[in-house]
Design a protein around this motif. Structure first.
Motif, PDB file in Angstrom:
ATOM      1  N   LYS A   1       0.826  -1.200   0.000  1.00 27.41           N
ATOM      2  CA  LYS A   1       0.000   0.000   0.000  1.00 27.41           C
ATOM      3  C   LYS A   1       0.865   1.257   0.000  1.00 27.41           C
ATOM      4  O   LYS A   1       0.575   2.219  -0.722  1.00 27.41           O
ATOM      5  N   THR A   2       1.923   1.247   0.788  1.00 26.13           N
ATOM      6  CA  THR A   2       2.806   2.406   0.869  1.00 26.13           C
ATOM      7  C   THR A   2       3.437   2.713  -0.486  1.00 26.13           C
ATOM      8  O   THR A   2       3.438   3.861  -0.932  1.00 26.13           O
ATOM      9  N   VAL A   3       3.975   1.698  -1.148  1.00 26.93           N
ATOM     10  CA  VAL A   3       4.613   1.891  -2.450  1.00 26.93           C
ATOM     11  C   VAL A   3       3.593   2.390  -3.468  1.00 26.93           C
ATOM     12  O   VAL A   3       3.855   3.328  -4.229  1.00 26.93           O
ATOM     13  N   LEU A   4       2.409   1.780  -3.506  1.00 29.35           N
ATOM     14  CA  LEU A   4       1.383   2.180  -4.469  1.00 29.35           C
ATOM     15  C   LEU A   4       0.900   3.608  -4.232  1.00 29.35           C
ATOM     16  O   LEU A   4       0.762   4.392  -5.175  1.00 29.35           O
ATOM     17  N   VAL A   5       0.630   3.957  -2.985  1.00 29.77           N
ATOM     18  CA  VAL A   5       0.136   5.303  -2.679  1.00 29.77           C
ATOM     19  C   VAL A   5       1.219   6.333  -2.986  1.00 29.77           C
ATOM     20  O   VAL A   5       0.938   7.366  -3.598  1.00 29.77           O
ATOM     21  N   LEU A   6       2.440   6.051  -2.602  1.00 25.26           N
ATOM     22  CA  LEU A   6       3.546   6.969  -2.864  1.00 25.26           C
ATOM     23  C   LEU A   6       3.724   7.190  -4.364  1.00 25.26           C
ATOM     24  O   LEU A   6       3.817   8.331  -4.826  1.00 25.26           O
ATOM     25  N   ALA A   7       3.733   6.115  -5.134  1.00 25.66           N
ATOM     26  CA  ALA A   7       3.884   6.229  -6.590  1.00 25.66           C
ATOM     27  C   ALA A   7       2.718   7.011  -7.193  1.00 25.66           C
ATOM     28  O   ALA A   7       2.921   7.886  -8.043  1.00 25.66           O
ATOM     29  N   ALA A   8       1.504   6.705  -6.777  1.00 32.41           N
ATOM     30  CA  ALA A   8       0.331   7.387  -7.333  1.00 32.41           C
ATOM     31  C   ALA A   8       0.360   8.878  -7.036  1.00 32.41           C
ATOM     32  O   ALA A   8       0.062   9.700  -7.919  1.00 32.41           O
ATOM     33  N   ILE A   9       0.732   9.238  -5.820  1.00 36.16           N
ATOM     34  CA  ILE A   9       0.771  10.657  -5.459  1.00 36.16           C
ATOM     35  C   ILE A   9       1.836  11.394  -6.262  1.00 36.16           C
ATOM     36  O   ILE A   9       1.579  12.457  -6.826  1.00 36.16           O
ATOM     37  N   VAL A  10       3.029  10.828  -6.343  1.00 36.58           N
ATOM     38  CA  VAL A  10       4.121  11.480  -7.075  1.00 36.58           C
ATOM     39  C   VAL A  10       3.783  11.606  -8.555  1.00 36.58           C
ATOM     40  O   VAL A  10       3.929  12.675  -9.154  1.00 36.58           O
ATOM     41  N   ILE A  11       3.313  10.531  -9.167  1.00 33.84           N
ATOM     42  CA  ILE A  11       3.038  10.552 -10.604  1.00 33.84           C
ATOM     43  C   ILE A  11       1.822  11.423 -10.913  1.00 33.84           C
ATOM     44  O   ILE A  11       1.802  12.132 -11.923  1.00 33.84           O
ATOM     45  N   THR A  12       0.820  11.429 -10.045  1.00 37.85           N
ATOM     46  CA  THR A  12      -0.338  12.304 -10.235  1.00 37.85           C
ATOM     47  C   THR A  12       0.096  13.768 -10.207  1.00 37.85           C
ATOM     48  O   THR A  12      -0.353  14.571 -11.029  1.00 37.85           O
ATOM     49  N   ALA A  13       0.966  14.104  -9.276  1.00 40.74           N
ATOM     50  CA  ALA A  13       1.468  15.483  -9.207  1.00 40.74           C
ATOM     51  C   ALA A  13       2.286  15.823 -10.454  1.00 40.74           C
ATOM     52  O   ALA A  13       2.099  16.886 -11.058  1.00 40.74           O
ATOM     53  N   LEU A  14       3.181  14.931 -10.853  1.00 41.59           N
ATOM     54  CA  LEU A  14       4.020  15.180 -12.025  1.00 41.59           C
ATOM     55  C   LEU A  14       3.193  15.269 -13.312  1.00 41.59           C
ATOM     56  O   LEU A  14       3.562  15.982 -14.246  1.00 41.59           O
ATOM     57  N   ALA A  15       2.077  14.561 -13.377  1.00 42.76           N
ATOM     58  CA  ALA A  15       1.238  14.566 -14.577  1.00 42.76           C
ATOM     59  C   ALA A  15       0.668  15.950 -14.874  1.00 42.76           C
ATOM     60  O   ALA A  15       0.306  16.235 -16.020  1.00 42.76           O
ATOM     61  N   THR A  16       0.626  16.813 -13.879  1.00 48.56           N
ATOM     62  CA  THR A  16       0.141  18.174 -14.091  1.00 48.56           C
ATOM     63  C   THR A  16       0.966  18.874 -15.172  1.00 48.56           C
ATOM     64  O   THR A  16       0.424  19.613 -16.002  1.00 48.56           O
ATOM     65  N   TYR A  17       2.257  18.625 -15.193  1.00 44.32           N
ATOM     66  CA  TYR A  17       3.132  19.204 -16.219  1.00 44.32           C
ATOM     67  C   TYR A  17       2.638  18.851 -17.610  1.00 44.32           C
ATOM     68  O   TYR A  17       2.509  19.715 -18.476  1.00 44.32           O
ATOM     69  N   TRP A  18       2.347  17.568 -17.851  1.00 48.22           N
ATOM     70  CA  TRP A  18       1.926  17.147 -19.186  1.00 48.22           C
ATOM     71  C   TRP A  18       0.550  17.698 -19.540  1.00 48.22           C
ATOM     72  O   TRP A  18       0.313  18.096 -20.669  1.00 48.22           O
ATOM     73  N   VAL A  19      -0.354  17.696 -18.583  1.00 45.63           N
ATOM     74  CA  VAL A  19      -1.694  18.222 -18.846  1.00 45.63           C
ATOM     75  C   VAL A  19      -1.594  19.673 -19.314  1.00 45.63           C
ATOM     76  O   VAL A  19      -2.146  20.048 -20.360  1.00 45.63           O
ATOM     77  N   VAL A  20      -0.888  20.481 -18.552  1.00 43.53           N
ATOM     78  CA  VAL A  20      -0.774  21.908 -18.869  1.00 43.53           C
ATOM     79  C   VAL A  20      -0.011  22.109 -20.175  1.00 43.53           C
ATOM     80  O   VAL A  20      -0.431  22.876 -21.048  1.00 43.53           O
ATOM     81  N   MET A  21       1.122  21.430 -20.330  1.00 41.93           N
ATOM     82  CA  MET A  21       1.947  21.607 -21.524  1.00 41.93           C
ATOM     83  C   MET A  21       1.178  21.250 -22.787  1.00 41.93           C
ATOM     84  O   MET A  21       1.155  22.015 -23.751  1.00 41.93           O
ATOM     85  N   TYR A  22       0.538  20.072 -22.808  1.00 40.18           N
ATOM     86  CA  TYR A  22      -0.175  19.662 -24.008  1.00 40.18           C
ATOM     87  C   TYR A  22      -1.386  20.547 -24.261  1.00 40.18           C
ATOM     88  O   TYR A  22      -1.732  20.823 -25.407  1.00 40.18           O
ATOM     89  N   TRP A  23      -2.026  21.009 -23.210  1.00 38.55           N
ATOM     90  CA  TRP A  23      -3.168  21.905 -23.377  1.00 38.55           C
ATOM     91  C   TRP A  23      -2.695  23.219 -24.010  1.00 38.55           C
ATOM     92  O   TRP A  23      -3.318  23.729 -24.946  1.00 38.55           O
ATOM     93  N   LEU A  24      -1.575  23.774 -23.507  1.00 39.33           N
ATOM     94  CA  LEU A  24      -1.047  25.026 -24.058  1.00 39.33           C
ATOM     95  C   LEU A  24      -0.564  24.862 -25.495  1.00 39.33           C
ATOM     96  O   LEU A  24      -0.583  25.833 -26.273  1.00 39.33           O
ATOM     97  N   LEU A  25      -0.134  23.662 -25.872  1.00 38.81           N
ATOM     98  CA  LEU A  25       0.275  23.395 -27.251  1.00 38.81           C
ATOM     99  C   LEU A  25      -0.920  23.178 -28.179  1.00 38.81           C
ATOM    100  O   LEU A  25      -0.747  22.974 -29.380  1.00 38.81           O
TER     101      LEU A  25
END
Length: 184
Positions: free
Chosen positions: A18-42
């Motif tokens: 659970k710890t590994v899964l939650v940690l990975a999900a939180i980090v990757i969910t936060a990092l995904a904001t970069y792609w959402v914004v970048m691709y939207w602006l493009l």
């Protein structure tokens, strides 16, 4: 926050999973904001929608996990999304080069399976990763022919970010796993 997913009667292996899964999900969910914004602006709403979908489903999965403390659905959804959505994103961007190798992120799925205790299952997940990589190689001429316009400097910057971030997240998860194993 991670403790919100753990029951008092969870075995140490389940707690670690659970710890590994939650940690990975939180980090990757936060990092995904970069792609959402970048691709939207493009002006690439389909490409922006793919990481956004991951974010929405991850938050919903985390809420479900924290409410039920049951990891099975969350584990399956996270691993599947980490594996499949990144290849779909790569195809939407025009293949390996124009996506800056975004599919490299998908290797976290089979590595995650190793970390949560499924070495036999990890081989199947890695085979799926390799199969999707091969399919991407075969599809590359088709998807690159319909590729959107992405500035060259951004492609290089995203290659650097993807390689560095995948390496960093993999290192962080493996290090966390090793520290928890030593503590146990």
């Amino acid at each position: 926050m991670i403790e919100g997913s753990i029951r008092t009667d969870d075995a140490p292996a389940v707690r670690q999973q659970k710890t590994v899964l939650v940690l990975a999900a939180i980090v990757i969910t936060a990092l995904a904001t970069y792609w959402v914004v970048m691709y939207w602006l493009l002006g690439l709403p389909v490409s922006a929608a793919i990481p956004f979908t991951y974010q929405v489903l991850s938050v919903a999965g985390l809420v479900h996990l924290f409410r039920t403390k049951q990891v099975r659905v969350f584990r399956a959804s996270q691993l599947t999304m980490m594996l499949v959505l990144l290849f779909v994103l790569q195809w939407s961007l025009g293949g390996f080069v124009l996506s800056s190798g975004v599919m490299l992120w998908a290797v976290i799925a089979p590595l995650g399976v190793i970390l949560i205790g499924g070495t036999v299952q990890a081989a199947a997940w890695f085979a799926a990763y390799l199969g999707l990589t091969l399919a991407s190689g075969l599809l590359d001429p088709l998807v690159s022919a319909r590729a959107p316009s992405i500035p060259g400097w951004l492609i290089v910057a995203n290659f650097v970010m993807n390689i560095g971030a995948v390496s960093g997240v993999s290192f962080m998860l493996l290090r966390h796993f090793a520290v928890e194993r030593q503590r146990a």
